[in-house]
Structures are given as C-alpha cells and as structure tokens.
Design a protein around this motif. Sequence first.
Motif, PDB file in Angstrom:
ATOM      1  N   ILE A   1       0.848  -1.176   0.000  1.00 11.97           N
ATOM      2  CA  ILE A   1       0.000   0.000   0.000  1.00 11.97           C
ATOM      3  C   ILE A   1       0.891   1.236   0.000  1.00 11.97           C
ATOM      4  O   ILE A   1       2.036   1.180   0.459  1.00 11.97           O
ATOM      5  CB  ILE A   1      -0.944  -0.011   1.230  1.00 11.97           C
ATOM      6  N   SER A   2       0.379   2.336  -0.536  1.00 10.47           N
ATOM      7  CA  SER A   2       1.159   3.571  -0.569  1.00 10.47           C
ATOM      8  C   SER A   2       0.275   4.744  -0.175  1.00 10.47           C
ATOM      9  O   SER A   2      -0.958   4.625  -0.112  1.00 10.47           O
ATOM     10  CB  SER A   2       1.747   3.802  -1.960  1.00 10.47           C
ATOM     11  N   ILE A   3       0.927   5.865   0.092  1.00 10.77           N
ATOM     12  CA  ILE A   3       0.199   7.091   0.401  1.00 10.77           C
ATOM     13  C   ILE A   3       1.005   8.285  -0.076  1.00 10.77           C
ATOM     14  O   ILE A   3       2.233   8.320   0.068  1.00 10.77           O
ATOM     15  CB  ILE A   3      -0.118   7.171   1.909  1.00 10.77           C
ATOM     16  N   SER A   4       0.311   9.241  -0.652  1.00 14.13           N
ATOM     17  CA  SER A   4       0.930  10.493  -1.064  1.00 14.13           C
ATOM     18  C   SER A   4       0.818  11.495   0.077  1.00 14.13           C
ATOM     19  O   SER A   4      -0.096  11.408   0.908  1.00 14.13           O
ATOM     20  CB  SER A   4       0.207  11.031  -2.305  1.00 14.13           C
ATOM     21  N   SER A   5       1.714  12.460   0.100  1.00 19.13           N
ATOM     22  CA  SER A   5       1.721  13.428   1.202  1.00 19.13           C
ATOM     23  C   SER A   5       0.512  14.355   1.206  1.00 19.13           C
ATOM     24  O   SER A   5       0.296  15.082   2.171  1.00 19.13           O
ATOM     25  CB  SER A   5       3.005  14.265   1.150  1.00 19.13           C
ATOM     26  N   ILE A   6      -0.296  14.327   0.149  1.00 14.64           N
ATOM     27  CA  ILE A   6      -1.494  15.163   0.150  1.00 14.64           C
ATOM     28  C   ILE A   6      -2.635  14.504   0.930  1.00 14.64           C
ATOM     29  O   ILE A   6      -3.678  15.105   1.152  1.00 14.64           O
ATOM     30  CB  ILE A   6      -1.970  15.485  -1.288  1.00 14.64           C
ATOM     31  N   LYS A   7      -2.405  13.251   1.336  1.00 16.98           N
ATOM     32  CA  LYS A   7      -3.409  12.528   2.107  1.00 16.98           C
ATOM     33  C   LYS A   7      -2.877  12.230   3.498  1.00 16.98           C
ATOM     34  O   LYS A   7      -1.668  12.272   3.739  1.00 16.98           O
ATOM     35  CB  LYS A   7      -3.767  11.210   1.423  1.00 16.98           C
ATOM     36  N   ASP A   8      -3.766  11.894   4.420  1.00 15.67           N
ATOM     37  CA  ASP A   8      -3.298  11.435   5.727  1.00 15.67           C
ATOM     38  C   ASP A   8      -3.734  10.000   6.027  1.00 15.67           C
ATOM     39  O   ASP A   8      -3.363   9.439   7.058  1.00 15.67           O
ATOM     40  CB  ASP A   8      -3.749  12.376   6.844  1.00 15.67           C
ATOM     41  N   LYS A   9      -4.484   9.416   5.092  1.00 12.89           N
ATOM     42  CA  LYS A   9      -4.934   8.044   5.305  1.00 12.89           C
ATOM     43  C   LYS A   9      -5.223   7.401   3.958  1.00 12.89           C
ATOM     44  O   LYS A   9      -5.771   8.033   3.055  1.00 12.89           O
ATOM     45  CB  LYS A   9      -6.203   8.047   6.175  1.00 12.89           C
ATOM     46  N   ASN A  10      -4.844   6.125   3.847  1.00 17.73           N
ATOM     47  CA  ASN A  10      -5.209   5.343   2.670  1.00 17.73           C
ATOM     48  C   ASN A  10      -5.524   3.927   3.113  1.00 17.73           C
ATOM     49  O   ASN A  10      -4.788   3.348   3.918  1.00 17.73           O
ATOM     50  CB  ASN A  10      -4.076   5.347   1.634  1.00 17.73           C
ATOM     51  N   GLU A  11      -6.615   3.398   2.600  1.00 16.67           N
ATOM     52  CA  GLU A  11      -7.100   2.111   3.069  1.00 16.67           C
ATOM     53  C   GLU A  11      -7.246   1.145   1.892  1.00 16.67           C
ATOM     54  O   GLU A  11      -7.725   1.523   0.812  1.00 16.67           O
ATOM     55  CB  GLU A  11      -8.449   2.303   3.761  1.00 16.67           C
ATOM     56  N   ASP A  12      -6.852  -0.114   2.120  1.00 16.85           N
ATOM     57  CA  ASP A  12      -7.011  -1.147   1.109  1.00 16.85           C
ATOM     58  C   ASP A  12      -7.277  -2.459   1.824  1.00 16.85           C
ATOM     59  O   ASP A  12      -6.351  -3.131   2.288  1.00 16.85           O
ATOM     60  CB  ASP A  12      -5.759  -1.249   0.241  1.00 16.85           C
ATOM     61  N   GLY A  13      -8.554  -2.793   1.921  1.00 15.90           N
ATOM     62  CA  GLY A  13      -8.916  -4.037   2.601  1.00 15.90           C
ATOM     63  C   GLY A  13      -8.528  -4.002   4.064  1.00 15.90           C
ATOM     64  O   GLY A  13      -8.909  -3.093   4.800  1.00 15.90           O
TER      65      GLY A  13
END
Lengths: 114, 114
Positions: free
Chosen positions: B48-60
Amino acid sequence: KAGVTQTPRYLIKTRGQQVTLSCSPISGHRSVSWYQQTPGQGLQFLFEYFSETQRNKGNFPGRFSGRQFSNSRSEMNVSTLELGDSALYLCASSLGGGNNQPQHFGDGTRLSIL
Amino acid sequence: DQQVKQNSPSLSVQEGRISILNCDYTNSMFDYFLWYKKYPAEGPTFLISISSIKDKNEDGRFTVFLNKSAKHLSLHIVPSQPGDSAVYFCAASGHTGANSKLTFGKGITLSVRP
C-alpha cells in the motif's frame, strides 16, 4: 502479467572475480532499479535506469555498474568481488514516468562470495 | 544517515488482533510513502502507498496513516492473520534528484500467533 524476472537465482563466486546479474522488468515498465540487501541493513539503493540512461545512483563504489537495453532489460555488473559483496541483489521495475508509482520487485539473485 | 527508520525490529500479535507497524522519516522532501511485505526467499511485495497530500489510505485489511508534522507513518493490519507473518519495509521518496529514489527502512518482523 509476468512479474520481474531475475537470473540467476543463486550464484557462487570467489574473491577477485566479476559477475553479471540480469533483470527483465514487467512489460511496459521503463524504469529499473537495483538494490543490495544484507542482514540488518535493509535495502540499499544501487542505481536506477530509465530509457537506457542512469537516472539515479546510490553510494556504492565504482566496482558496481549497470546498464539498460532498449527493451528495458537491465544488467548489473560487479567487478573484483569482495567477501562483503555477498548479499541478495534485488531488481525492481516501475512505469517510470515520475514518482508516486510503486516499484515491483523480482525475487532476487543470492550472491555468495567464497 | 538513516532517513527512514523502523525502530522496532520485531512485533508479535495474536491472530484477529490489530498489528500496528511504525515508521519515522527525517527528510522533509519525501512526499510518497510505501509499505512492502517480504517473505523469505522472495522479493518484497508492494502492499500500500500514500501520497503526502493525504493522511490516510485504506485497502482491505491494510490502512496507512501519515502524520506529516511528526514525520511519522504507520501501517495498521486488521484483523491480523498468520499469513501476515513476514518482514515489513517502509519506504519513501521525493520528487527530484537524489530524493526521487526509494529509501527503505531496515524492516520489522511481524509474527502473528494463531
């Protein structure tokens, strides 16, 4: 879709010899990066190639070199092998258009120096 | 100079519970963060990855949280399963120059007890 393929999987060499490792990226991927993994050191970046040009380089001596071919396949060469070069060498590919793209890894080549 | 740090070398959790894996970084130019899972004798697998423009990313079952002010990210696995037992690497990159390469932490070994 075939993944990243690295050959050979295992290699035994002696000090002073040279070695060439091969990496075939995922079809359509133009960026290939190489890493060295040793116990307790995580993955250390060696170099990245994109469109046959070295785009980035880590802090390894000149004995470590690489190249990329027009079909995006890449080779890594280590000359004058030393005992400390024993490691797992990993290749990763990505589309390469910019960052924010995950790299996908092969299963590596385990190099042992006697 | 270790720019990505995974300070805990290992973590053990009970099956069904939450696993929280932590990662700290020092380079303020990093703006893309990834987690990889690695089984023995295999290459790292992108999770899983996240960009600095977000504070949360969810995958399953996997969620990554990013706290830019603290330069800290974490991976939550809920519920944890025995098959999640592996080494987890945190990685980061920026947009330009030497920062555009992936920089990895040293990894954390997760053990999920049945």
